[in-house]
Design an enzyme around this catalytic site. Structure first.
Site, mmCIF file in Angstrom:
data_model
loop_
_atom_site.group_PDB
_atom_site.id
_atom_site.type_symbol
_atom_site.label_atom_id
_atom_site.label_comp_id
_atom_site.label_asym_id
_atom_site.label_seq_id
_atom_site.Cartn_x
_atom_site.Cartn_y
_atom_site.Cartn_z
ATOM 1 N N GLU A 112 -6.730 1.248 -13.271
ATOM 2 C CA GLU A 112 -6.246 2.442 -12.567
ATOM 3 C C GLU A 112 -4.958 2.957 -13.213
ATOM 4 O O GLU A 112 -4.817 4.165 -13.458
ATOM 5 C CB GLU A 112 -6.004 2.117 -11.094
ATOM 6 C CG GLU A 112 -7.287 1.954 -10.298
ATOM 7 C CD GLU A 112 -7.055 1.571 -8.851
ATOM 8 O OE1 GLU A 112 -7.951 1.800 -8.028
ATOM 9 O OE2 GLU A 112 -5.972 1.026 -8.536
ATOM 10 N N LYS A 117 -0.377 5.341 -6.040
ATOM 11 C CA LYS A 117 -1.452 5.277 -7.042
ATOM 12 C C LYS A 117 -2.401 6.456 -6.916
ATOM 13 O O LYS A 117 -2.723 7.127 -7.900
ATOM 14 C CB LYS A 117 -2.202 3.947 -6.861
ATOM 15 C CG LYS A 117 -3.399 3.710 -7.772
ATOM 16 C CD LYS A 117 -4.707 4.192 -7.173
ATOM 17 C CE LYS A 117 -5.078 3.594 -5.862
ATOM 18 N NZ LYS A 117 -5.446 2.194 -5.881
ATOM 19 N N CYS A 132 0.826 -1.219 0.000
ATOM 20 C CA CYS A 132 0.000 0.000 0.000
ATOM 21 C C CYS A 132 0.852 1.257 0.000
ATOM 22 O O CYS A 132 0.668 2.151 -0.815
ATOM 23 C CB CYS A 132 -0.934 -0.009 1.214
ATOM 24 S SG CYS A 132 -1.844 1.538 1.435
ATOM 25 N N HIS A 136 -26.753 19.796 -0.715
ATOM 26 C CA HIS A 136 -26.906 20.384 -2.042
ATOM 27 C C HIS A 136 -25.851 21.455 -2.284
ATOM 28 O O HIS A 136 -25.540 22.221 -1.373
ATOM 29 C CB HIS A 136 -28.307 21.011 -2.146
ATOM 30 C CG HIS A 136 -28.663 21.472 -3.519
ATOM 31 N ND1 HIS A 136 -28.841 20.603 -4.576
ATOM 32 C CD2 HIS A 136 -28.865 22.723 -4.008
ATOM 33 C CE1 HIS A 136 -29.147 21.298 -5.652
ATOM 34 N NE2 HIS A 136 -29.161 22.583 -5.336
ATOM 35 N N TYR A 144 -8.556 -4.114 -11.404
ATOM 36 C CA TYR A 144 -8.608 -2.703 -11.003
ATOM 37 C C TYR A 144 -7.225 -2.068 -11.097
ATOM 38 O O TYR A 144 -7.095 -0.882 -11.426
ATOM 39 C CB TYR A 144 -9.213 -2.548 -9.593
ATOM 40 C CG TYR A 144 -8.339 -3.007 -8.458
ATOM 41 C CD1 TYR A 144 -7.475 -2.127 -7.825
ATOM 42 C CD2 TYR A 144 -8.386 -4.313 -7.999
ATOM 43 C CE1 TYR A 144 -6.672 -2.538 -6.783
ATOM 44 C CE2 TYR A 144 -7.590 -4.736 -6.962
ATOM 45 C CZ TYR A 144 -6.723 -3.844 -6.353
ATOM 46 O OH TYR A 144 -5.923 -4.266 -5.326
ATOM 47 N N CYS A 165 -1.694 1.727 -2.923
ATOM 48 C CA CYS A 165 -2.673 2.799 -2.689
ATOM 49 C C CYS A 165 -2.087 4.205 -2.691
ATOM 50 O O CYS A 165 -2.633 5.110 -3.333
ATOM 51 C CB CYS A 165 -3.376 2.595 -1.349
ATOM 52 S SG CYS A 165 -3.814 0.900 -0.963
ATOM 53 N N GLU A 206 -25.623 13.756 -2.979
ATOM 54 C CA GLU A 206 -27.043 14.058 -2.843
ATOM 55 C C GLU A 206 -27.890 13.203 -3.780
ATOM 56 O O GLU A 206 -29.039 12.844 -3.462
ATOM 57 C CB GLU A 206 -27.261 15.546 -3.152
ATOM 58 C CG GLU A 206 -28.698 16.000 -3.207
ATOM 59 C CD GLU A 206 -28.826 17.417 -3.766
ATOM 60 O OE1 GLU A 206 -29.785 18.097 -3.389
ATOM 61 O OE2 GLU A 206 -27.965 17.821 -4.570
#
Length: 490
Positions: free
Chosen positions: A200, A62, A54, A465, A196, A59, A470
């Site tokens: 990515e 990346k 990671c 909002h 993935y 992670c 939302e």
């Protein structure tokens, strides 16, 4: 061998996210703890410091390079918002790489300091089992050390696969173990795989202005919701990533000018094709780091198919005082946060502080492709397989992020889907979000779904909002109705 054995309450093999979390928690709770970690260089010679996948090749770098690519898109949007930015703006890979690599090195140092502060002994040695309580560690220089412990935790993670049956794959290709440590731009790149990791990497390479092609043998993002996966690749294609579908490479050759000539077969037509690239990146899956541990010396059982370590619900292996957490354990999601939490909970159980075990259900995650895909819970396919199509209701909508309007960005793939049980109160089984800041959006709703939220409760939630999140609380269209799921305006 060094004279004498060094005894510990807990010995952790692997200095990645799960192992470090377990070691630090146990030490804080009063255990005498040691961590053994060693990075075997990649076939291209890339190596890194303490912190695991990671921190070093996953992670963290990346997400930072993904952010660099997103900034490129924002720069292109800037003139629409009144900023006088000369186009095109060029990207400097070397400068970005240096900044990212320096930050990663600071994290390596930080982990060393944290272990020292918690009085955890750190050994930079490659471990293998001698017996069920003892490991032999070998330094880079060949010096051997014996360590024994009452409890042992295996947290060695995994490394990228190489397709060794393909001529030139090992000699000329790289993996995610290398891409983040390149000093120079990879140039025109072929990414092989549909995981993935593949998408990515291809996404940020395209975002940085590089000619990028993805070669996929079958479906993208296997194990994820397939409607969402198709939208992910559609958006990537619209942004310039090329896709070679139903193709497999057969040979990689280095040309006199240093370029790589790749030969592949189109599985649909049976034809052979060729292309020339500067870099070939293999992203075809990962294998657990178990082969060099000599697990048989301790009687630890592994899966014959995956070679991962078999564990029970409490992370216990076939040997009662030996445990496995994170990517190296069979049936566990390959995610940093689950490894960290599993490691902490295991340490608390070992110290008699808790009986809690890790709950691997409804774990949220995000794929950091150019249009991010966040999800938690079941995919539409999984929900129908588990509960039956007639018992599942799917609410969905396309939407347009406000940020996309002034910049006139295409929002055709921005999409949300909530998978529910049809029977009232319509328990939410899964949420899938494709759009900007998907991780932030999914994290919030993951809490509600973990607590057993119903569709009605989500609909009663007041949205903030004007945000993309939302839109989740505005999902009124059911797939069963056949109505147009497009949502526009406020």
């Amino acid at each position: 061998m060094e004279a004498g054995r060094q005894d510990y309450n807990l010995l952790v093999i692997g200095g990645g996210s799960g192992g470090l979390a377990c070691a630090k928690e146990a030490a804080q709770l009063g255990m005498k703890v040691a961590v053994v970690d060693y990075v075997e260089p990649s076939p291209r010679g890339t190596r890194w410091g303490l912190g695991g996948t990671c921190v070093n090749v996953g992670c963290i770098p990346k997400k930072l390079i993904h952010q660099a690519a997103l900034l490129g898109g924002m720069i292109r949007d800037a003139p629409h918002y009144g900023w006088d930015v000369a186009q095109p703006v060029l990207h400097d890979w070397r400068k970005m790489a240096e900044a990212v690599q320096n930050y990663v090195k600071s994290l390596n140092w930080g982990h060393r300091v944290q272990l020292q502060d918690r009085k955890v002994k750190y050994f930079n040695i490659k471990a293998s089992f001698v017996n069920e309580h003892t490991i032999c560690g070998v330094t880079k220089g060949g010096k051997e050390t014996l360590l024994s412990a009452e409890h042992i935790v295996i947290a060695t993670g995994g490394r990228p696969k190489y397709p060794t049956h393909i001529e030139g794959a090992l000699e000329y290709g790289i993996t995610s173990d290398d891409i983040f440590w390149l000093k120079e731009s990879p140039g025109k790149t072929l990414v092989v795989g549909a995981s993935y990791v593949a998408l990515e990497c291809a996404g940020f390479l395209t975002g940085l202005g590089l000619d990028t092609t993805v070669m996929m043998r079958s479906i993208p993002l296997r194990g994820f919701d397939q409607q969402m996966s198709s939208l992910v690749t559609e958006y990537m294609a619209s942004q310039g990533t090329r896709f070679l579908k139903h193709c497999t490479p057969s040979r990689v050759q280095k040309l006199p000018d240093g370029q790589l000539q790749v030969t592949w077969e189109d599985l649909t037509s049976g034809r052979e094709n060729m292309g020339t690239f500067s870099t070939v990146l293999w992203a075809i899956g990962r294998i657990p780091e178990t082969r060099s541990l000599n697990l048989e010396n301790a009687g630890i059982n592994t899966s014959p198919n995956s070679q991962k370590i078999l564990v029970d619900a409490q992370e216990v292996t076939s040997v009662p005082h030996i445990y496995a957490i994170g990517d190296v354990a069979e049936g566990r999601p390959e995610l940093t946060p689950t490894a960290i939490m599993a490691g902490k909970l295991l340490a608390r159980r070992l110290c008699g502080q808790s009986l809690d075990v890790m709950d691997y259900s409804n774990v949220p995650t995000t794929v950091f492709t150019p249009l991010e895909y966040g999800c938690v819970g079941l995919s539409e396919e999984e929900a129908m397989a588990r509960h039956g199509e007639e018992h599942v209701e799917v609410y969905h909508a396309y939407y347009k992020p406000l940020e996309f309007t002034v910049a006139e960005r295409d929002a055709s793939q921005c999409y949300i889907k909530m998978v529910c049980l049809r029977k009232p109160p319509q328990l939410v089984l899964g949420l899938h979000f494709l759009g900007p800041n998907a991780g932030e959006v999914t994290q919030g709703f993951a809490l509600g779904i973990k607590c057993g939220a119903s569709y009605e409760q989500v609909m009663r939630t007041v949205g903030i909002h004007p945000t993309c999140a939302e839109e989740v609380a505005k999902l009124r269209i059911s797939k069963r109705s056949g109505l147009d799921p497009t949502v526009t305006g406020c």
